[in-house]
Design a protein around this motif. Structure first.
Motif, PDB file in Angstrom:
ATOM      1  N   THR A 186      -5.791  16.231  -2.117  1.00  0.00           N
ATOM      2  CA  THR A 186      -6.367  14.892  -2.191  1.00  0.00           C
ATOM      3  C   THR A 186      -5.520  13.879  -1.423  1.00  0.00           C
ATOM      4  OG1 THR A 186      -7.280  15.362  -4.386  1.00  0.00           O
ATOM      5  CG2 THR A 186      -7.087  13.048  -3.763  1.00  0.00           C
ATOM      6  N   ARG A 187      -6.193  12.989  -0.713  1.00  0.00           N
ATOM      7  CA  ARG A 187      -5.521  11.845  -0.099  1.00  0.00           C
ATOM      8  C   ARG A 187      -5.565  10.699  -1.108  1.00  0.00           C
ATOM      9  NH1 ARG A 187      -3.010  13.539   4.699  1.00  0.00           N
ATOM     10  NH2 ARG A 187      -4.471  14.796   5.909  1.00  0.00           N
ATOM     11  N   VAL A 188      -4.410  10.212  -1.508  1.00  0.00           N
ATOM     12  CA  VAL A 188      -4.350   9.174  -2.531  1.00  0.00           C
ATOM     13  C   VAL A 188      -3.924   7.844  -1.923  1.00  0.00           C
ATOM     14  CG1 VAL A 188      -3.894  10.797  -4.396  1.00  0.00           C
ATOM     15  CG2 VAL A 188      -1.979   9.774  -3.166  1.00  0.00           C
ATOM     16  N   LEU A 189      -4.449   6.780  -2.494  1.00  0.00           N
ATOM     17  CA  LEU A 189      -4.078   5.424  -2.090  1.00  0.00           C
ATOM     18  C   LEU A 189      -3.868   4.587  -3.337  1.00  0.00           C
ATOM     19  CD1 LEU A 189      -3.825   2.998  -0.071  1.00  0.00           C
ATOM     20  CD2 LEU A 189      -6.312   2.717  -0.321  1.00  0.00           C
ATOM     21  N   ARG A 190      -2.746   3.902  -3.400  1.00  0.00           N
ATOM     22  CA  ARG A 190      -2.487   2.938  -4.470  1.00  0.00           C
ATOM     23  C   ARG A 190      -2.119   1.607  -3.818  1.00  0.00           C
ATOM     24  NH1 ARG A 190      -0.463   7.730  -6.759  1.00  0.00           N
ATOM     25  NH2 ARG A 190       1.599   7.468  -5.842  1.00  0.00           N
ATOM     26  N   VAL A 191      -2.761   0.543  -4.286  1.00  0.00           N
ATOM     27  CA  VAL A 191      -2.510  -0.791  -3.741  1.00  0.00           C
ATOM     28  C   VAL A 191      -2.026  -1.687  -4.868  1.00  0.00           C
ATOM     29  CG1 VAL A 191      -3.475  -2.759  -2.501  1.00  0.00           C
ATOM     30  CG2 VAL A 191      -4.362  -0.445  -2.058  1.00  0.00           C
ATOM     31  N   PHE A 192      -0.889  -2.337  -4.644  1.00  0.00           N
ATOM     32  CA  PHE A 192      -0.319  -3.275  -5.614  1.00  0.00           C
ATOM     33  C   PHE A 192      -0.327  -4.672  -5.018  1.00  0.00           C
ATOM     34  CE2 PHE A 192       0.845   0.553  -7.603  1.00  0.00           C
ATOM     35  CZ  PHE A 192       1.252   0.275  -8.894  1.00  0.00           C
ATOM     36  N   VAL A 193      -0.542  -5.675  -5.862  1.00  0.00           N
ATOM     37  CA  VAL A 193      -0.588  -7.065  -5.408  1.00  0.00           C
ATOM     38  C   VAL A 193       0.351  -7.919  -6.261  1.00  0.00           C
ATOM     39  CG1 VAL A 193      -2.949  -6.826  -4.574  1.00  0.00           C
ATOM     40  CG2 VAL A 193      -2.546  -7.671  -6.893  1.00  0.00           C
ATOM     41  N   LYS A 194       0.861  -8.974  -5.648  1.00  0.00           N
ATOM     42  CA  LYS A 194       1.760  -9.877  -6.361  1.00  0.00           C
ATOM     43  C   LYS A 194       0.954 -10.955  -7.079  1.00  0.00           C
ATOM     44  CE  LYS A 194       5.845 -12.808  -5.906  1.00  0.00           C
ATOM     45  NZ  LYS A 194       6.808 -13.457  -4.988  1.00  0.00           N
ATOM     46  N   ALA A 231      -6.704   2.107  -7.061  1.00  0.00           N
ATOM     47  CA  ALA A 231      -6.319   3.519  -6.953  1.00  0.00           C
ATOM     48  C   ALA A 231      -7.538   4.236  -6.396  1.00  0.00           C
ATOM     49  CB  ALA A 231      -5.925   4.089  -8.306  1.00  0.00           C
ATOM     50  N   LEU A 232      -7.343   4.963  -5.314  1.00  0.00           N
ATOM     51  CA  LEU A 232      -8.467   5.614  -4.636  1.00  0.00           C
ATOM     52  C   LEU A 232      -8.055   7.032  -4.249  1.00  0.00           C
ATOM     53  CD1 LEU A 232     -11.344   5.086  -3.381  1.00  0.00           C
ATOM     54  CD2 LEU A 232     -10.142   4.583  -1.244  1.00  0.00           C
ATOM     55  N   GLU A 233      -8.964   7.967  -4.463  1.00  0.00           N
ATOM     56  CA  GLU A 233      -8.687   9.374  -4.162  1.00  0.00           C
ATOM     57  C   GLU A 233      -9.792   9.928  -3.268  1.00  0.00           C
ATOM     58  OE1 GLU A 233      -8.652  11.087  -8.026  1.00  0.00           O
ATOM     59  OE2 GLU A 233      -7.016   9.828  -8.742  1.00  0.00           O
ATOM     60  N   THR A 234      -9.390  10.541  -2.157  1.00  0.00           N
ATOM     61  CA  THR A 234     -10.338  11.118  -1.211  1.00  0.00           C
ATOM     62  C   THR A 234     -10.031  12.594  -1.022  1.00  0.00           C
ATOM     63  OG1 THR A 234     -10.434   8.992  -0.036  1.00  0.00           O
ATOM     64  CG2 THR A 234     -11.318  10.920   1.108  1.00  0.00           C
ATOM     65  N   THR A 274       0.847  -1.184   0.000  1.00  0.00           N
ATOM     66  CA  THR A 274       0.000   0.000   0.000  1.00  0.00           C
ATOM     67  C   THR A 274       0.887   1.240   0.000  1.00  0.00           C
ATOM     68  OG1 THR A 274      -0.152   0.187   2.430  1.00  0.00           O
ATOM     69  CG2 THR A 274      -1.779  -1.213   1.308  1.00  0.00           C
ATOM     70  N   VAL A 275       0.504   2.208  -0.802  1.00  0.00           N
ATOM     71  CA  VAL A 275       1.199   3.490  -0.865  1.00  0.00           C
ATOM     72  C   VAL A 275       0.130   4.565  -0.745  1.00  0.00           C
ATOM     73  CG1 VAL A 275       2.664   5.026  -2.225  1.00  0.00           C
ATOM     74  CG2 VAL A 275       2.980   2.548  -2.379  1.00  0.00           C
ATOM     75  N   ARG A 276       0.221   5.366   0.289  1.00  0.00           N
ATOM     76  CA  ARG A 276      -0.734   6.451   0.445  1.00  0.00           C
ATOM     77  C   ARG A 276       0.020   7.751   0.710  1.00  0.00           C
ATOM     78  NH1 ARG A 276      -1.267   8.011   5.555  1.00  0.00           N
ATOM     79  NH2 ARG A 276      -0.544   6.613   7.224  1.00  0.00           N
ATOM     80  N   GLY A 277      -0.608   8.849   0.340  1.00  0.00           N
ATOM     81  CA  GLY A 277       0.027  10.135   0.532  1.00  0.00           C
ATOM     82  C   GLY A 277      -0.930  11.259   0.179  1.00  0.00           C
ATOM     83  N   THR A 278      -0.377  12.462   0.086  1.00  0.00           N
ATOM     84  CA  THR A 278      -1.167  13.642  -0.236  1.00  0.00           C
ATOM     85  C   THR A 278      -0.768  14.148  -1.607  1.00  0.00           C
ATOM     86  OG1 THR A 278      -1.285  14.233   2.106  1.00  0.00           O
ATOM     87  CG2 THR A 278      -1.785  15.966   0.508  1.00  0.00           C
ATOM     88  N   HIS A 279      -1.762  14.425  -2.432  1.00  0.00           N
ATOM     89  CA  HIS A 279      -1.525  14.924  -3.781  1.00  0.00           C
ATOM     90  C   HIS A 279      -2.385  16.177  -3.953  1.00  0.00           C
ATOM     91  CE1 HIS A 279      -0.094  14.258  -7.942  1.00  0.00           C
ATOM     92  NE2 HIS A 279      -1.217  14.872  -8.280  1.00  0.00           N
ATOM     93  N   GLY A 280      -1.756  17.335  -3.745  1.00  0.00           N
ATOM     94  CA  GLY A 280      -2.530  18.570  -3.768  1.00  0.00           C
ATOM     95  C   GLY A 280      -3.508  18.584  -2.609  1.00  0.00           C
TER      96      GLY A 280
END
Length: 295
Positions: free
Chosen positions: A111-119, A129-132, A103-109
């Protein structure tokens, strides 16, 4: 006796070697996952749609700040919108690695962003990919706004979902337990199902585990919990037996617009713990009436 000693030494050496291999494999997997996420962002920045297409899992979903969810095909069709939403760098980036889930989450402008990668068998793939939208400062948490009288059938007792595997069954049971412990507040028991790195992010607030436990304690002292928001749909995806992604749609118990939720679960200390919960309101939806007006 000598043979027993030799055998014991051999077994110990084998176990130590296996442990080193497992640690090395985990380190390599984590690096590969992070490399895949960085390449994903870089390819969006350069507009490499072919590379992005290869990076998306077949179950990939992108939910933007308006709460519009696109599947893999729809995302590629609207590639320019995804690229535009990712232009520029993220700040306050936090990563968590769970063997087959990153999981990678952070702030983009704003917006709170979340990206989830799976093997997967063919490498690491983007799964979510989720944006709040960034919430206003000082707003009460949604669980505080929902506190008051009312029952909690869905999701505390029933949900419109039948688990297909033991992992799904165990995670659903753990989640419903947290809902019961929010409705009839027990902050200590609730905390047992929550990972140390836990964050809850939605359109109103962002809270960590410590802050959320404080809310639970206050509600427990007041004898007023929060009935859970009814579920309209839910899916659970297990990865490697120790991590899972839960996606769901809800209608607010006290009324309002529905929202999409992504939760990350991790098996730790012999029990499933909630590591992340991020939501976004579906702005285009018609508001629903309250189940029970309260308090």
């Amino acid at each position: 006796m000598r043979r027993i000693v030799i055998a014991a030494v051999a077994l110990a050496s084998l176990a130590a070697g296996t442990l080193v291999i497992e640690r090395s494999r985990a380190t390599n997997d984590e690096q590969m996952a992070k490399d895949a996420e960085r390449a994903f962002v870089a390819n969006l920045a350069t507009g490499d749609q072919k590379a992005i297409g290869s990076a998306l899992d077949r179950r990939f979903t992108w939910t933007d700040t308006e709460g519009l969810t696109r599947n893999r095909r729809e995302t590629l069709k609207d590639f320019a919108a995804l690229a535009a939403a990712t232009t520029g760098s993220d700040s306050d980036v936090q990563t968590n690695f769970y063997r087959r889930v990153l999981t990678v989450r952070g702030t983009h402008g704003d917006t709170r962003v979340l990206r989830v990668f799976v093997k997967r068998r063919h490498g690491w793939k983007a799964f979510v990919a989720l944006e709040t939208p960034m919430p206003p400062a000082g707003a009460p948490a949604s669980v505080e706004q929902a506190a008051g009288s009312g029952d909690c059938d869905n999701p505390c007792r029933t949900v419109p979902y039948t688990p297909k595997t033991p992992v799904e069954k165990d995670i659903l049971a753990a989640w419903q337990k947290t809902k019961l412990l929010e409705w009839k507040p027990d902050s200590a028991q609730w905390a047992n199902f929550i990972a140390d790195e836990f964050m809850i992010i939605n359109n109103t607030t962002i809270r960590n585990k410590e802050q959320r436990v404080v809310i639970a304690k206050h509600q427990q002292e007041a004898g007023t919990g929060a009935p859970g928001d009814p579920v309209t749909s839910v899916r659970i995806y297990g990865f490697g037996g120790n991590a899972a992604i839960m996606t769901s749609q809800h209608t607010p118990y006290r009324g309002g617009k529905p929202y999409t939720n992504v939760r990350i679960w991790v098996l730790r200390e012999g029990r499933w713990q909630l590591a992340l919960s991020q939501q976004v309101t579906v702005q285009s939806a018609t508001p629903v009436a309250a189940v029970v007006a309260g308090p």
